[in-house]
Design a protein around this motif. Sequence first.
Motif, PDB file in Angstrom:
ATOM      1  N   UNK A 126       0.756  -1.259  -0.033  1.00  0.00           N
ATOM      2  CA  UNK A 126       0.014   0.106  -0.104  1.00  0.00           C
ATOM      3  C   UNK A 126       1.047   1.229  -0.005  1.00  0.00           C
ATOM      4  N   UNK A 127       1.882   1.315   0.992  1.00  0.00           N
ATOM      5  CA  UNK A 127       2.640   2.301   0.947  1.00  0.00           C
ATOM      6  C   UNK A 127       3.693   2.609  -0.539  1.00  0.00           C
ATOM      7  N   UNK A 128       3.965   1.449  -1.044  1.00  0.00           N
ATOM      8  CA  UNK A 128       4.598   1.625  -2.353  1.00  0.00           C
ATOM      9  C   UNK A 128       3.790   2.124  -3.374  1.00  0.00           C
ATOM     10  N   UNK A 129       2.522   1.858  -3.394  1.00  0.00           N
ATOM     11  CA  UNK A 129       1.655   2.060  -4.529  1.00  0.00           C
ATOM     12  C   UNK A 129       1.400   3.794  -4.329  1.00  0.00           C
ATOM     13  N   UNK A 130       1.299   4.101  -3.170  1.00  0.00           N
ATOM     14  CA  UNK A 130       1.309   5.488  -2.560  1.00  0.00           C
ATOM     15  C   UNK A 130       2.463   6.219  -3.048  1.00  0.00           C
ATOM     16  N   UNK A 131       3.539   6.006  -2.703  1.00  0.00           N
ATOM     17  CA  UNK A 131       4.712   6.554  -2.854  1.00  0.00           C
ATOM     18  C   UNK A 131       5.044   6.573  -4.379  1.00  0.00           C
ATOM     19  N   UNK A 132       4.550   5.694  -5.291  1.00  0.00           N
ATOM     20  CA  UNK A 132       4.813   5.587  -6.540  1.00  0.00           C
ATOM     21  C   UNK A 132       3.923   6.688  -7.239  1.00  0.00           C
ATOM     22  N   UNK A 133       2.753   6.796  -6.665  1.00  0.00           N
ATOM     23  CA  UNK A 133       1.673   8.157  -7.193  1.00  0.00           C
ATOM     24  C   UNK A 133       2.508   9.420  -6.899  1.00  0.00           C
ATOM     25  N   UNK A 134       3.326   9.524  -5.916  1.00  0.00           N
ATOM     26  CA  UNK A 134       3.836  10.732  -5.377  1.00  0.00           C
ATOM     27  C   UNK A 134       5.095  10.871  -6.107  1.00  0.00           C
ATOM     28  N   UNK A 135       5.734   9.967  -6.426  1.00  0.00           N
ATOM     29  CA  UNK A 135       6.797  10.007  -7.478  1.00  0.00           C
ATOM     30  C   UNK A 135       6.413  10.480  -8.980  1.00  0.00           C
ATOM     31  N   UNK A 136       5.340   9.979  -9.367  1.00  0.00           N
ATOM     32  CA  UNK A 136       4.879  10.079 -10.709  1.00  0.00           C
ATOM     33  C   UNK A 136       4.580  11.707 -10.746  1.00  0.00           C
ATOM     34  N   UNK A 137       3.463  11.997  -9.570  1.00  0.00           N
ATOM     35  CA  UNK A 137       3.325  13.553  -9.467  1.00  0.00           C
ATOM     36  C   UNK A 137       4.523  14.532  -9.496  1.00  0.00           C
ATOM     37  N   UNK A 138       5.534  14.166  -8.872  1.00  0.00           N
ATOM     38  CA  UNK A 138       6.544  14.934  -8.665  1.00  0.00           C
ATOM     39  C   UNK A 138       7.454  14.981 -10.032  1.00  0.00           C
ATOM     40  N   UNK A 139       7.382  13.692 -10.533  1.00  0.00           N
ATOM     41  CA  UNK A 139       8.279  13.961 -11.904  1.00  0.00           C
ATOM     42  C   UNK A 139       7.281  14.656 -13.085  1.00  0.00           C
ATOM     43  N   UNK A 140       6.211  14.421 -13.032  1.00  0.00           N
ATOM     44  CA  UNK A 140       5.377  15.300 -14.049  1.00  0.00           C
ATOM     45  C   UNK A 140       5.528  16.753 -13.863  1.00  0.00           C
TER      46      UNK A 140
END
Length: 133
Positions: free
Chosen positions: A40-54
């Motif tokens: 769950x934490x991995x999926x959440x932080x991957x979302x954050x990484x995608x938003x930050x990268x964008x």
Amino acid sequence: MIRTGLRWLLALFYGVAGYVHIANPAPFLQIMPGAVPFPEAVVFWTGIAELAGAAGLLQPFSPKLRRAAGIGLALYALCVWPANMNHFVLDMARADGGLGLAYHIPRMIAQPVIIWLALWVGGTTDWPFRHRT
């Protein structure tokens, strides 16, 4: 001009993907390899990484930040490739064939293209478009 347009398109893609990872994590949890701790934490932080990268790709006056975002998104795409392969294997093993090869094969082929695209639109590489002297 093409690089800028594709940079915006890739940022949009990752921005939407990041939002979906956070707003609706269930599909991503289903394809997560079992060996990944704290899914769950991995999926959440991957979302954050995608938003930050964008967001980083969209910086108009910071080529260094765009480059860092491109590298980060390329590494991210490389790191999630095992989850995509896991999804391929699990989905194809379903009795109904899941989404089928018509979905999974292009997705597997697209992964290295996305990695390259993140590096290219971020300004890390000019390959294969460099000018020869």
